[in-house]
Motif scaffolding. Structure first.
Motif, PDB file in Angstrom:
ATOM      1  N   TYR A  46       5.011   1.866 -13.393  1.00 34.83           N
ATOM      2  CA  TYR A  46       5.195   0.487 -12.903  1.00 34.83           C
ATOM      3  C   TYR A  46       6.626   0.277 -12.407  1.00 34.83           C
ATOM      4  O   TYR A  46       6.845  -0.251 -11.316  1.00 34.83           O
ATOM      5  CB  TYR A  46       4.862  -0.511 -14.015  1.00 34.83           C
ATOM      6  N   GLU A  47       7.596   0.691 -13.213  1.00 30.92           N
ATOM      7  CA  GLU A  47       8.997   0.486 -12.851  1.00 30.92           C
ATOM      8  C   GLU A  47       9.371   1.244 -11.583  1.00 30.92           C
ATOM      9  O   GLU A  47      10.065   0.705 -10.717  1.00 30.92           O
ATOM     10  CB  GLU A  47       9.907   0.880 -14.012  1.00 30.92           C
ATOM     11  N   LYS A  48       8.913   2.481 -11.444  1.00 30.16           N
ATOM     12  CA  LYS A  48       9.237   3.282 -10.260  1.00 30.16           C
ATOM     13  C   LYS A  48       8.622   2.693  -9.002  1.00 30.16           C
ATOM     14  O   LYS A  48       9.287   2.548  -7.972  1.00 30.16           O
ATOM     15  CB  LYS A  48       8.758   4.718 -10.443  1.00 30.16           C
ATOM     16  N   ARG A  49       7.342   2.335  -9.064  1.00 27.75           N
ATOM     17  CA  ARG A  49       6.686   1.800  -7.868  1.00 27.75           C
ATOM     18  C   ARG A  49       7.199   0.414  -7.516  1.00 27.75           C
ATOM     19  O   ARG A  49       7.336   0.075  -6.338  1.00 27.75           O
ATOM     20  CB  ARG A  49       5.175   1.810  -8.044  1.00 27.75           C
ATOM     21  N   SER A  50       7.513  -0.396  -8.536  1.00 23.52           N
ATOM     22  CA  SER A  50       8.073  -1.727  -8.271  1.00 23.52           C
ATOM     23  C   SER A  50       9.447  -1.619  -7.626  1.00 23.52           C
ATOM     24  O   SER A  50       9.779  -2.388  -6.712  1.00 23.52           O
ATOM     25  CB  SER A  50       8.162  -2.525  -9.572  1.00 23.52           C
ATOM     26  N   ALA A  51      10.259  -0.676  -8.079  1.00 23.23           N
ATOM     27  CA  ALA A  51      11.584  -0.469  -7.474  1.00 23.23           C
ATOM     28  C   ALA A  51      11.445  -0.033  -6.020  1.00 23.23           C
ATOM     29  O   ALA A  51      12.218  -0.477  -5.157  1.00 23.23           O
ATOM     30  CB  ALA A  51      12.365   0.559  -8.279  1.00 23.23           C
ATOM     31  N   ALA A  52      10.461   0.819  -5.740  1.00 29.95           N
ATOM     32  CA  ALA A  52      10.228   1.247  -4.356  1.00 29.95           C
ATOM     33  C   ALA A  52       9.840   0.056  -3.486  1.00 29.95           C
ATOM     34  O   ALA A  52      10.317  -0.075  -2.346  1.00 29.95           O
ATOM     35  CB  ALA A  52       9.141   2.322  -4.313  1.00 29.95           C
ATOM     36  N   ARG A  53       8.984  -0.817  -4.003  1.00 26.46           N
ATOM     37  CA  ARG A  53       8.590  -2.027  -3.262  1.00 26.46           C
ATOM     38  C   ARG A  53       9.803  -2.916  -3.010  1.00 26.46           C
ATOM     39  O   ARG A  53      10.063  -3.331  -1.885  1.00 26.46           O
ATOM     40  CB  ARG A  53       7.543  -2.801  -4.063  1.00 26.46           C
ATOM     41  N   ASP A  54      10.539  -3.194  -4.067  1.00 26.53           N
ATOM     42  CA  ASP A  54      11.659  -4.132  -3.958  1.00 26.53           C
ATOM     43  C   ASP A  54      12.774  -3.632  -3.052  1.00 26.53           C
ATOM     44  O   ASP A  54      13.484  -4.432  -2.438  1.00 26.53           O
ATOM     45  CB  ASP A  54      12.212  -4.451  -5.339  1.00 26.53           C
ATOM     46  N   ARG A 113       0.834  -1.215   0.000  1.00 31.82           N
ATOM     47  CA  ARG A 113       0.000   0.000   0.000  1.00 31.82           C
ATOM     48  C   ARG A 113       0.865   1.260   0.000  1.00 31.82           C
ATOM     49  O   ARG A 113       0.552   2.241  -0.660  1.00 31.82           O
ATOM     50  CB  ARG A 113      -0.946   0.000   1.184  1.00 31.82           C
ATOM     51  N   GLU A 114       1.967   1.214   0.735  1.00 39.89           N
ATOM     52  CA  GLU A 114       2.882   2.365   0.802  1.00 39.89           C
ATOM     53  C   GLU A 114       3.584   2.599  -0.538  1.00 39.89           C
ATOM     54  O   GLU A 114       3.759   3.749  -0.949  1.00 39.89           O
ATOM     55  CB  GLU A 114       3.919   2.118   1.899  1.00 39.89           C
ATOM     56  N   THR A 115       3.996   1.533  -1.211  1.00 38.99           N
ATOM     57  CA  THR A 115       4.818   1.683  -2.418  1.00 38.99           C
ATOM     58  C   THR A 115       4.029   1.570  -3.720  1.00 38.99           C
ATOM     59  O   THR A 115       4.368   2.237  -4.695  1.00 38.99           O
ATOM     60  CB  THR A 115       5.947   0.639  -2.430  1.00 38.99           C
ATOM     61  N   LEU A 116       2.997   0.735  -3.752  1.00 37.90           N
ATOM     62  CA  LEU A 116       2.234   0.521  -4.981  1.00 37.90           C
ATOM     63  C   LEU A 116       0.903   1.251  -4.989  1.00 37.90           C
ATOM     64  O   LEU A 116       0.302   1.435  -6.039  1.00 37.90           O
ATOM     65  CB  LEU A 116       1.976  -0.978  -5.205  1.00 37.90           C
ATOM     66  N   GLY A 117       0.411   1.610  -3.835  1.00 37.79           N
ATOM     67  CA  GLY A 117      -0.903   2.240  -3.753  1.00 37.79           C
ATOM     68  C   GLY A 117      -1.976   1.198  -3.494  1.00 37.79           C
ATOM     69  O   GLY A 117      -1.711   0.140  -2.920  1.00 37.79           O
ATOM     70  N   ASN A 118      -3.187   1.471  -3.919  1.00 42.56           N
ATOM     71  CA  ASN A 118      -4.300   0.552  -3.689  1.00 42.56           C
ATOM     72  C   ASN A 118      -4.404  -0.464  -4.818  1.00 42.56           C
ATOM     73  O   ASN A 118      -4.318  -0.103  -5.994  1.00 42.56           O
ATOM     74  CB  ASN A 118      -5.609   1.318  -3.568  1.00 42.56           C
ATOM     75  N   PRO A 119      -4.623  -1.724  -4.477  1.00 50.21           N
ATOM     76  CA  PRO A 119      -4.763  -2.760  -5.503  1.00 50.21           C
ATOM     77  C   PRO A 119      -6.100  -2.641  -6.230  1.00 50.21           C
ATOM     78  O   PRO A 119      -7.047  -2.053  -5.713  1.00 50.21           O
ATOM     79  CB  PRO A 119      -4.705  -4.061  -4.695  1.00 50.21           C
ATOM     80  N   LEU A 120      -6.151  -3.223  -7.403  1.00 49.67           N
ATOM     81  CA  LEU A 120      -7.417  -3.324  -8.134  1.00 49.67           C
ATOM     82  C   LEU A 120      -8.247  -4.475  -7.601  1.00 49.67           C
ATOM     83  O   LEU A 120      -9.465  -4.454  -7.690  1.00 49.67           O
ATOM     84  CB  LEU A 120      -7.166  -3.507  -9.630  1.00 49.67           C
ATOM     85  N   GLY A 121      -7.595  -5.499  -7.059  1.00 50.92           N
ATOM     86  CA  GLY A 121      -8.340  -6.603  -6.485  1.00 50.92           C
ATOM     87  C   GLY A 121      -7.476  -7.808  -6.162  1.00 50.92           C
ATOM     88  O   GLY A 121      -6.358  -7.942  -6.653  1.00 50.92           O
ATOM     89  N   PHE A 122      -8.042  -8.672  -5.313  1.00 44.46           N
ATOM     90  CA  PHE A 122      -7.427  -9.941  -4.931  1.00 44.46           C
ATOM     91  C   PHE A 122      -8.447 -11.039  -5.154  1.00 44.46           C
ATOM     92  O   PHE A 122      -9.635 -10.854  -4.882  1.00 44.46           O
ATOM     93  CB  PHE A 122      -7.037  -9.929  -3.442  1.00 44.46           C
TER      94      PHE A 122
END
Length: 108
Positions: A67-75, A35-44
């Protein structure tokens, strides 16, 4: 609901009879970071009919750069390794696809 141009469509196949444990680990260790790095999901989702033991999650992005920026923040998040370590024995396989909306194709 706004259509996202790019969706990260992930499917995790979970070890048989381990879905509950996986979801607990995911909710506890991964979701705060996601939630901090990617934001809100579309669904599970979990599979109901068809191949069993699958956990599906969808995340929307404005662009490949987004996508690349938020994924790098997550990783690179300092706590993300704890989730990976705690969930590794529960995940049998993972499939990740980036899919584009039809609207995104029409914008080209």
């Amino acid at each position: 609901m706004k259509t996202m141009p790019i969706v990260d469509h992930r499917i995790y196949t979970i070890a048989p009879r381990k879905m509950g444990e996986f979801i607990e680990v995911f909710n506890t260790l991964a979701m705060p970071i996601l939630r901090e790095t990617l934001g809100n999901p579309l669904g599970f989702y979990t599979t109901w009919v068809g191949e069993q033991n699958q956990f599906v999650h969808l995340w929307g992005y404005e662009s490949l750069d987004d996508y690349e920026k938020r994924s790098a923040a997550r990783d690179s998040h300092p706590e993300f390794a704890k989730y990976l370590a705690a969930s590794g024995h529960l995940i049998v396989s993972q499939s990740t696809s980036l899919i584009r909306s039809i609207d995104a194709l029409n914008d080209n």
